[in-house]
Write a protein that holds these residues in place. Sequence first.
Motif, PDB file in Angstrom:
ATOM      1  N   ARG A  19       0.852  -1.189   0.000  1.00  0.00           N
ATOM      2  CA  ARG A  19       0.000   0.000   0.000  1.00  0.00           C
ATOM      3  C   ARG A  19       0.888   1.240   0.000  1.00  0.00           C
ATOM      4  N   PRO A  20       0.607   2.217  -0.858  1.00  0.00           N
ATOM      5  CA  PRO A  20       1.377   3.466  -0.820  1.00  0.00           C
ATOM      6  C   PRO A  20       1.313   4.111   0.567  1.00  0.00           C
ATOM      7  N   VAL A  21       2.417   4.753   0.960  1.00  0.00           N
ATOM      8  CA  VAL A  21       2.491   5.450   2.238  1.00  0.00           C
ATOM      9  C   VAL A  21       2.631   6.940   1.925  1.00  0.00           C
ATOM     10  N   ILE A  22       1.610   7.693   2.279  1.00  0.00           N
ATOM     11  CA  ILE A  22       1.562   9.114   1.956  1.00  0.00           C
ATOM     12  C   ILE A  22       1.517   9.901   3.258  1.00  0.00           C
ATOM     13  N   HIS A  23       2.466  10.821   3.452  1.00  0.00           N
ATOM     14  CA  HIS A  23       2.454  11.657   4.651  1.00  0.00           C
ATOM     15  C   HIS A  23       1.145  12.460   4.680  1.00  0.00           C
ATOM     16  N   PRO A  24       0.555  12.646   5.859  1.00  0.00           N
ATOM     17  CA  PRO A  24      -0.714  13.381   5.947  1.00  0.00           C
ATOM     18  C   PRO A  24      -0.643  14.811   5.380  1.00  0.00           C
ATOM     19  N   VAL A  34      -1.286   6.391  -7.739  1.00  0.00           N
ATOM     20  CA  VAL A  34      -0.124   6.020  -6.934  1.00  0.00           C
ATOM     21  C   VAL A  34      -0.317   4.548  -6.572  1.00  0.00           C
ATOM     22  N   ILE A  35       0.609   3.710  -7.046  1.00  0.00           N
ATOM     23  CA  ILE A  35       0.393   2.268  -7.035  1.00  0.00           C
ATOM     24  C   ILE A  35       1.546   1.550  -6.323  1.00  0.00           C
ATOM     25  N   GLY A  36       1.211   0.739  -5.330  1.00  0.00           N
ATOM     26  CA  GLY A  36       2.179  -0.173  -4.734  1.00  0.00           C
ATOM     27  C   GLY A  36       3.181   0.458  -3.798  1.00  0.00           C
ATOM     28  N   GLN A  37       4.458   0.107  -3.986  1.00  0.00           N
ATOM     29  CA  GLN A  37       5.542   0.458  -3.068  1.00  0.00           C
ATOM     30  C   GLN A  37       6.020   1.902  -3.284  1.00  0.00           C
ATOM     31  N   VAL A  38       5.160   2.839  -2.901  1.00  0.00           N
ATOM     32  CA  VAL A  38       5.459   4.258  -3.075  1.00  0.00           C
ATOM     33  C   VAL A  38       5.359   4.933  -1.715  1.00  0.00           C
ATOM     34  N   THR A  39       6.366   5.739  -1.377  1.00  0.00           N
ATOM     35  CA  THR A  39       6.356   6.535  -0.156  1.00  0.00           C
ATOM     36  C   THR A  39       6.525   7.992  -0.549  1.00  0.00           C
ATOM     37  N   ILE A  40       5.630   8.844  -0.042  1.00  0.00           N
ATOM     38  CA  ILE A  40       5.655  10.275  -0.363  1.00  0.00           C
ATOM     39  C   ILE A  40       5.759  11.058   0.937  1.00  0.00           C
ATOM     40  N   GLY A  41       6.790  11.911   1.035  1.00  0.00           N
ATOM     41  CA  GLY A  41       7.092  12.633   2.262  1.00  0.00           C
ATOM     42  C   GLY A  41       6.279  13.898   2.470  1.00  0.00           C
ATOM     43  N   GLU A  42       6.467  14.476   3.635  1.00  0.00           N
ATOM     44  CA  GLU A  42       5.740  15.662   4.081  1.00  0.00           C
ATOM     45  C   GLU A  42       5.855  16.814   3.088  1.00  0.00           C
ATOM     46  N   GLY A  43       4.711  17.420   2.803  1.00  0.00           N
ATOM     47  CA  GLY A  43       4.686  18.606   1.955  1.00  0.00           C
ATOM     48  C   GLY A  43       4.894  18.336   0.478  1.00  0.00           C
ATOM     49  N   SER A  44       5.188  17.108   0.104  1.00  0.00           N
ATOM     50  CA  SER A  44       5.365  16.803  -1.318  1.00  0.00           C
ATOM     51  C   SER A  44       4.008  16.794  -1.994  1.00  0.00           C
ATOM     52  N   ILE A  61       9.893   9.335  -2.282  1.00  0.00           N
ATOM     53  CA  ILE A  61       9.931  10.767  -2.526  1.00  0.00           C
ATOM     54  C   ILE A  61      10.056  11.470  -1.181  1.00  0.00           C
ATOM     55  N   GLY A  62      11.022  12.375  -1.069  1.00  0.00           N
ATOM     56  CA  GLY A  62      11.281  13.087   0.174  1.00  0.00           C
ATOM     57  C   GLY A  62      10.249  14.156   0.473  1.00  0.00           C
ATOM     58  N   THR A  63      10.685  15.192   1.184  1.00  0.00           N
ATOM     59  CA  THR A  63       9.793  16.266   1.609  1.00  0.00           C
ATOM     60  C   THR A  63       9.857  17.451   0.650  1.00  0.00           C
ATOM     61  N   GLY A  64       8.725  18.151   0.527  1.00  0.00           N
ATOM     62  CA  GLY A  64       8.677  19.397  -0.231  1.00  0.00           C
ATOM     63  C   GLY A  64       8.940  19.253  -1.718  1.00  0.00           C
ATOM     64  N   THR A  65       8.751  18.071  -2.253  1.00  0.00           N
ATOM     65  CA  THR A  65       9.028  17.795  -3.669  1.00  0.00           C
ATOM     66  C   THR A  65       7.751  17.904  -4.479  1.00  0.00           C
ATOM     67  N   ASN A  66       7.862  18.397  -5.719  1.00  0.00           N
ATOM     68  CA  ASN A  66       6.686  18.472  -6.591  1.00  0.00           C
ATOM     69  C   ASN A  66       6.914  17.667  -7.852  1.00  0.00           C
ATOM     70  N   ILE A  67       5.935  16.816  -8.127  1.00  0.00           N
ATOM     71  CA  ILE A  67       5.900  16.008  -9.337  1.00  0.00           C
ATOM     72  C   ILE A  67       4.727  16.560 -10.144  1.00  0.00           C
TER      73      ILE A  67
END
Length: 183
Positions: A19-24, A34-44, A61-67
């Motif tokens: 399950r993707p892990v998305i910072h609140p 967003v599929i599978g082994q994805v981690t998205i950091g704070e503010g991204s 994906i770290g913090t404060g990043t924009n895709i």
Amino acid sequence: MDANQTTTLPPLYVFEGHRPVIHPNAWVAPTAAVIGQVTIGEGSNIWYHCVLRGDTNTITIGTGTNIQDGTIVHVNAGRQCTTIGNDVTVGHAAIIHACTLKDRAFVGMGATVLDDAVIEEGGVLAAGSVLPPGKVIKAMELWMGNPAKMVQVLTVERRAGFDRTAGHYVELSGRHRRSLAGA
């Protein structure tokens, strides 16, 4: 809430138990996937019509990043993950595949970064360029073309212009989150 607005949840998909892990405090547009082994950091923030497919390896994906809109982020099955650092900007309709974008890297619109390539901290790949497999953009270098080649070392002043983008997108994603929620 306006009658034309609805609250939408981000489109997160479990793949083979991952399950993707998305910072609140991260934001994923309702039309992204967003599929599978994805981690998205704070503010991204992951914008409209992006696909982040961590089906056969991890995307971090770290913090404060924009895709930005229409970008595809993928991995290489069992060989290379994709790692994107903090305060990174990935422009509209880019392809990021099994590579590493270190903190403050900048990938222009429509650019492609291929397997095992690295953009070091503060490195820039120009719009429409293709960074071939295994190539490394060093800190403060600007590369462009297909295949991309180094064209100049950026001054601190010129690089500062690129740095403003990540913060702008963090702020803008908050506005989108509130607007879509009807706040």
